[in-house]
Design an enzyme around this catalytic site. Sequence first.
Site, short mmCIF file in Angstrom:
data_model
loop_
_atom_site.label_atom_id
_atom_site.label_comp_id
_atom_site.label_asym_id
_atom_site.label_seq_id
_atom_site.Cartn_x
_atom_site.Cartn_y
_atom_site.Cartn_z
N GLY A 88 45.22 32.29 39.28
CA GLY A 88 44.90 32.87 37.96
C GLY A 88 43.67 32.33 37.35
O GLY A 88 43.23 31.08 37.67
N THR A 89 43.00 32.78 36.51
CA THR A 89 41.80 32.44 36.01
C THR A 89 41.95 32.11 34.54
O THR A 89 42.39 31.13 34.14
CB THR A 89 40.79 33.56 36.34
#
Lengths: 294, 276
Positions: free
Chosen positions: B48-49
Amino acid sequence: MSMPFYVSPEQLMKDRADFARKGIARGRSVVSVQYAGGILFVSENPSQALHKVSEIYDQIAFAAVGRYNEFENLRIAGVRLADMRGYAYDRRDVTGRGLANAYAQTLGTIFSSGGEKPYEVELFVAEIGDDAAADQIYRLTYDGQVADEHGFAVMGGAADVVASYLGEHYVEGASLQEAVRMAVAALGHTSDDKGATKDRVLPLKDLEVAILDRTRAQPRKFSRLSPARLEALLGERGPGVAAPPQPGDAAPGTMPSDATPDDPADPTDEVSGDVPPLEDPTTGEPPSPPPVAP
Amino acid sequence: MTGPRLPVAFLQPGVSSFSDFLAEQAPDLLPGRRALPQGQAGDLAPHGTTIVAATFPGGVVMAGDRRATMGNIIAQRDIEKVFPADEFSAVGIAGTAGLAVEMVRLFQTELEHYEKIEGTTLSMDGKANRLAALIRSNLGMAMQGLAVVPLFAGYDLQAGQGRIFSYDVTGGRYEETAFHSVGSGSLFARGSLKKLYREDLDETGCVTATIQALYDAADDDSATGGPDLTRRIFPVVQVITADGARRLPDSGVADIADRVIAGRMTRPDGPSAALT
């Protein structure tokens, strides 16, 4: 070496049951009532910190009477079991039935094992469903018996008096306000050993009221009713204590304002009200002993 | 469990932490307790960013983009990375998605468990420290490439303001003022917020600033997802005020995102800040 006395198993179990029952009967009652929007719990509990009714999981609540340290341990065990199951599987997989089962097994094993003192507790495990028909109230006793209750349930000291009051007044699908008023009135309904009933007005600070509220938006449906909200729900209930006696009460030709009912069993009680007899009818002694010479 | 009866450990009072209880009773359920084979595992699972958070008078906003990547592949377009932790706080996660989601679940249970056992909620600092302890227990996996870096934000009822905490992989806990971001696009998001953030923003203004920041992050970082106009996928936004945490409805976020995009049509680099 001394030989232990023989005690028959029936007697042993009866003694343990009597012991547990006595402990439970000392406490005050807890009432659980189904209403249209969920399940209501009311108990008479002067402590603000030590709760008799608490949250276990999203839709499951726990209520108990008896020894505080014992049911508190059971409550913590229930929270742990529910949280662990909800974490390992999913929140929907935590059910009231599973929890009631675990409690029943635990209480039953402790009751019938010789080594441990039986728990002096009685529990409700309640779970709300999507509608009133899916609501469940389980009542667990000290020996591990489970009963499925419908409508209303009472446990604790004066359970039979409170239950008979609820039996007369309970209606299905009541609003929260009606249910709270009925439950509080039921708890205030007491009877003395002569069978005469009396209705007390329970002070607000002595009431612990919580609901499992189906209409709550959050997934956790349990909430405690704040004193302010409770006061608004209960409305005007009359004074909590009777007015003090007035100075003119004892004057001839008047009725005392704090009159207690006449006692027909007492042949010397010929006066209306609470004027004590001059002397005890059987021993002839005055009601208070004469002063002792120094 | 061994039998139908509740184990003795369940009935013992004292432990009010769910993760401590799990460590005693079912250590295999804890994310940080698994034995891993040697080697780098960072490329095996989606990441995830970018997460951003910013405070405004009376609350705090946390927003996260919707992309998860595996190397050059977009693993998921509509992943959710911002979660409510309890009634007054939210946690956003960057890093290995699988571990992070599990850690969030553990953290949510941890807070709820404490609340139910003790009858009172943890303080804001207490919550932040519990999250630090969970991150610290994951250090072994972080060193093999499976790092989880959360951002924690909430409304402190005692202080009467929104607060933001950031973390590093060793469990270091740092309180941030005004705004912060984590994840691969965090540098660009933070640069954007530096220019857009004002201390007197209202709730809508604060949400707009975070969405601008996420747009800037997606502009320059390939692992951060921008607003997906064709599929109508927009960031997840949690707003936390004294009334509790709530997720903004998708329609509300879509309105703000549409306005941001309309502005970028004329000026692709976003609103310009004054020079002095």
